[in-house]
Design an enzyme around this catalytic site. Structure first.
Site, short mmCIF file in Angstrom:
data_model
loop_
_atom_site.label_atom_id
_atom_site.label_comp_id
_atom_site.label_asym_id
_atom_site.label_seq_id
_atom_site.Cartn_x
_atom_site.Cartn_y
_atom_site.Cartn_z
N CYS A 1 0.83 -1.20 0.00
CA CYS A 1 0.00 0.00 0.00
C CYS A 1 0.86 1.24 0.00
O CYS A 1 2.08 1.18 0.13
CB CYS A 1 -0.87 0.03 1.25
SG CYS A 1 -1.66 -1.52 1.61
N GLY B 1 -1.19 0.82 -5.04
CA GLY B 1 -2.44 0.18 -4.70
C GLY B 1 -3.57 0.76 -5.51
O GLY B 1 -3.74 1.99 -5.54
N ASN C 1 1.05 0.48 5.78
CA ASN C 1 1.66 -0.29 4.69
C ASN C 1 2.53 -1.34 5.35
O ASN C 1 3.50 -0.99 6.03
CB ASN C 1 2.50 0.62 3.80
CG ASN C 1 3.27 -0.17 2.75
OD1 ASN C 1 2.86 -1.26 2.36
ND2 ASN C 1 4.38 0.37 2.29
N GLY C 2 2.19 -2.61 5.15
CA GLY C 2 2.99 -3.67 5.74
C GLY C 2 2.11 -4.75 6.31
O GLY C 2 0.91 -4.82 6.00
N TYR D 1 11.06 -2.89 -8.28
CA TYR D 1 9.75 -2.88 -8.91
C TYR D 1 8.73 -1.94 -8.27
O TYR D 1 8.04 -1.20 -8.97
CB TYR D 1 9.19 -4.30 -8.91
CG TYR D 1 7.76 -4.44 -9.39
CD1 TYR D 1 7.45 -4.37 -10.74
CD2 TYR D 1 6.72 -4.63 -8.49
CE1 TYR D 1 6.14 -4.49 -11.18
CE2 TYR D 1 5.40 -4.75 -8.92
CZ TYR D 1 5.12 -4.68 -10.26
OH TYR D 1 3.83 -4.80 -10.69
#
Ligand code: SF4
Length: 474
Positions: free
Chosen positions: A14, A42, A114-115, A256
């Site tokens: 995210c 996201g 995020n995670g 990426y």
């Protein structure tokens, strides 16, 4: 550690933002355009929560630009706020989108995460035993309860955040709004990126530095692993609570996930990707006529490969600019259909040519197999595939959608077996050493779990690397 890991479905990757500004109208716009700049992190859902005497929130499913309108943003006027863009929601309902807001006895706590918290089940069950009722059942709700208790017990928000960080284990880059205060929190290993920037009339927090370029602001610094910051319209306060001997920045951010124009932990992503291409050309040269990038993820690496090898580069694959990234589509069927919808071959570049096809990674192999087939159909004489990350052989436990080994084409297969599956004339991956050299960060400060099967923290059933365990240093 003995934690049970909650990994029943797809997990998240995210983007998070936070903003504090003196202008009520500016804050939601900063958050909106910040999320817009992080759309690549996201595409399934997004949300914004702001403080204006009390908490106001709007979230929805889909792209940021579809969820928010001018009217909605006007209703989100406030000086402080946080936002989140989500890539995969287990149940596709807007309530599961973040920020998650929990009403507590110390006020409203909004969390964007995020995670993934690897001990979340354990934490939730002990909170439930203490009488906490979970509405969403999320790890963010658990964090909010832990924070609320810490604030009540200590009367100090910083101390409460420190206490929460001692309890949660895993990867986390968080923006948290506790009533009218906005914090950014990065896990002690710095697995996920998080940074701070200056805005016109305030300050912001974001997953990636590109947000501050887009907002016309100024990137200031990466939040250090184990550090917490609080932003106001007047400045930033920083406190570092944990310092491990070695960090574990996710190498995949460089390869990426992150935007090429972001700077992560002092390294510009585009330069790293280009260097990966050069190293790849050094390690695995090819006799070919043209280098073709897989757009957009392999482009910078392909330029590096072309530069080092002297083989000209050409855009032999065209991408439908409205397509979404296949890797982060939630079902296999969607991924399959989206490959065909998103890429097409430029026949004049490919016909009769020996092609070096460069991409950042191969996860499931679906996309690569189809691309090789498309190139051959368009007349390519040979297709040599070069990949800018080592084979992905093991799952990610820290929030990336690679949850089991059987989803990974490289798990349990030789490179020649993979080559045959994707139908290429040759296939080579950059080595782990070559990758580390190209990133330019000490190997011991990177997470390389999915390519080495050695993780930066203790994961039941997996090897963890030499360093101390999270539960030993706190
Ligand atoms: S396991 Fe791989 S994808 Fe997951 S955090 Fe580590 S390097 Fe990144």
């Amino acid at each position: 550690m003995g934690n049970k890991i909650a990994r029943t479905g797809l997990v998240e990757k995210c983007g998070v933002v936070g903003a504090a500004s003196g202008n009520l109208e500016h804050t939601p716009k900063y958050l909106y355009y910040g999320l817009y700049a992080l759309q690549h992190r996201g595409q399934e859902a997004a949300g914004i929560a702001v403080w204006n005497k009390d908490v106001r929130c709007h979230k929805g499913l889909g792209l940021v630009s579809h969820i928010f309108s001018n009217d909605i943003l006007s209703n989100l006027a406030g000086n402080r706020g946080i936002g989140h863009t989500y890539y995969s929601i287990k149940l596709s309902v807007p309530e599961n989108a973040q920020p998650h807001i929990v009403k507590t006895h110390v006020g409203d706590i909004a969390i964007a995460h995020n995670g993934i918290i690897v001990n979340s089940e354990e934490l939730k069950s002990s909170l439930m035993k203490e009488g906490h009722v979970f509405v969403l059942g999320s790890e963010e709700e658990a964090m909010a309860y832990i924070l609320a208790r810490g604030i009540k017990d200590s009367g100090n928000v910083w101390r409460a955040i420190y206490g929460m960080m001692r309890k949660i284990k895993g990867s986390y880059a968080l923006t948290i709004m506790i009533n009218d205060r906005v914090f950014g929190v990065r896990d002690p290993y710095g697995i996920k990126p998080l940074c701070v920037g200056e805005l016109d009339g305030g300050y912001g927090i974001a997953s990636e530095s590109v947000v501050f370029d887009v907002l016309g602001g100024r990137f200031l610094y990466d939040i250090l692993p184990g550090e917490v910051v609080e932003i106001t319209e007047d400045g930033v306060e920083r406190r570092r609570f944990f310092e491990v001997e070695h960090t574990a920045h996710c190498f995949f951010e460089y390869v990426y996930f992150a935007r090429a124009d972001s700077v992560l932990d002092g390294r510009e992503v585009y330069s790293v990707r280009r260097q990966i291409g050069r190293v790849l050309a050094d390690e695995h040269p090819a006799n070919a006529d043209v280098v073709i990038p897989v757009p957009d993820s392999g482009r910078a690496q392909a330029y590096g490969f072309s530069e080092k090898s002297g083989i000209p580069i050409a855009e032999g694959l065209m991408k439908n600019r409205y397509s979404q990234r296949t890797f982060i589509m939630p079902t296999q069927l969607q991924r399959e259909l989206s490959v065909r919808a998103k890429l097409n071959v430029v026949r004049s570049v490919v016909d009769g040519a020996r092609v070096v096809l460069v991409d950042d990674s191969i996860v499931r192999g679906t996309t690569m197999r189809k691309i090789v087939r498309m190139l051959r159909k368009a007349g390519a004489k040979e297709v040599h595939v070069r990949i800018g990350s080592p084979p992905i052989i093991a799952p990610c436990y820290f929030g990336i959608d690679m949850t089991t080994r059987d989803q990974l084409i490289a798990s349990g297969r030789t490179i020649d077996e993979i080559r045959r599956i994707i139908g290429a004339d040759s296939l080579n991956y950059i080595s782990v050493d070559g990758l580390v050299k190209a990133i330019g960060v000490d190997r011991n400060d990177l997470c390389l779990g999915c390519v080495t099967a050695e993780y930066p923290m203790n994961i039941p059933g997996e090897k963890h690397r030499f360093q101390e365990r999270l539960d030993q240093f706190i």
